[in-house]
Design a protein around this motif. Sequence first.
Motif, PDB file in Angstrom:
ATOM      1  N   HIS A   1      -1.062  -6.579   2.912  1.00  0.00           N
ATOM      2  CA  HIS A   1      -1.695  -6.333   1.175  1.00  0.00           C
ATOM      3  C   HIS A   1      -0.854  -6.824   0.463  1.00  0.00           C
ATOM      4  O   HIS A   1       0.400  -6.255   0.631  1.00  0.00           O
ATOM      5  N   LEU A   2      -1.445  -8.199  -0.385  1.00  0.00           N
ATOM      6  CA  LEU A   2       0.244  -8.386  -1.385  1.00  0.00           C
ATOM      7  C   LEU A   2      -0.871  -8.583  -2.986  1.00  0.00           C
ATOM      8  O   LEU A   2      -1.905  -9.134  -2.921  1.00  0.00           O
ATOM      9  N   PRO A   3       0.457  -8.420  -3.898  1.00  0.00           N
ATOM     10  CA  PRO A   3      -0.485  -8.941  -4.871  1.00  0.00           C
ATOM     11  C   PRO A   3      -0.447  -9.087  -5.324  1.00  0.00           C
ATOM     12  O   PRO A   3       0.314 -10.473  -5.398  1.00  0.00           O
ATOM     13  N   LEU A   4      -0.759  -9.771  -6.173  1.00  0.00           N
ATOM     14  CA  LEU A   4      -0.734 -10.886  -7.760  1.00  0.00           C
ATOM     15  C   LEU A   4       0.518 -11.896  -7.769  1.00  0.00           C
ATOM     16  O   LEU A   4       1.014 -12.915  -7.685  1.00  0.00           O
ATOM     17  N   ASP A   5       1.399 -10.738  -8.120  1.00  0.00           N
ATOM     18  CA  ASP A   5       2.951 -11.125  -8.043  1.00  0.00           C
ATOM     19  C   ASP A   5       3.370 -11.497  -6.943  1.00  0.00           C
ATOM     20  O   ASP A   5       4.277 -12.377  -6.612  1.00  0.00           O
ATOM     21  N   ALA A   6       3.280 -10.805  -6.232  1.00  0.00           N
ATOM     22  CA  ALA A   6       3.811 -11.565  -4.803  1.00  0.00           C
ATOM     23  C   ALA A   6       3.233 -12.703  -3.610  1.00  0.00           C
ATOM     24  O   ALA A   6       3.596 -13.886  -3.429  1.00  0.00           O
ATOM     25  N   VAL A   7       2.284 -13.286  -4.594  1.00  0.00           N
ATOM     26  CA  VAL A   7       0.831 -13.924  -4.346  1.00  0.00           C
ATOM     27  C   VAL A   7       1.992 -15.450  -5.052  1.00  0.00           C
ATOM     28  O   VAL A   7       2.243 -15.893  -4.418  1.00  0.00           O
TER      29      VAL A   7
END
Length: 141
Positions: free
Chosen positions: A25-31
């Motif tokens: 699972h990736l948060p938007l900052d990581a994306v």
Amino acid sequence: MDGDAALQDLKDWQHVHNVVVPPFHLPLDAVRERAGRNHMDVAYVGDVLVGCSTVRPPEGDEAVVTVIARVLAEHRRQGFGEQLYARGLERARESGAGVIETLVLESNQDGLRFALKHGFAEVERYVLPGLTIPEIALRLS
């Protein structure tokens, strides 16, 4: 593309990634961070989100490029993976790929069958720290 459209594409990419690869699972900052170093694409049919892809730039002496295509379960077996994969391969070759690899979770049997059908062969299985499902690295023959 305007800022709102670019942000929506990142959110759509994030949604597909997190549904298809839930252990990662990736948060938007990581994306956003990944978008700065990888080519990331989103696929739609009309306004309906069907999948996404990632092409990582060449790495190492072999110029390994990783191409990953993800399709939401309800849209599989309709040719969308083929289209995402073909675009990813084209981008990989344009970037100077010496070797093309992909990654598939062991639990994603659809993705594994797709990779094997398209000429990939398993080179490694490993479990990342904190996870229980092996990831499979495959190399295009």
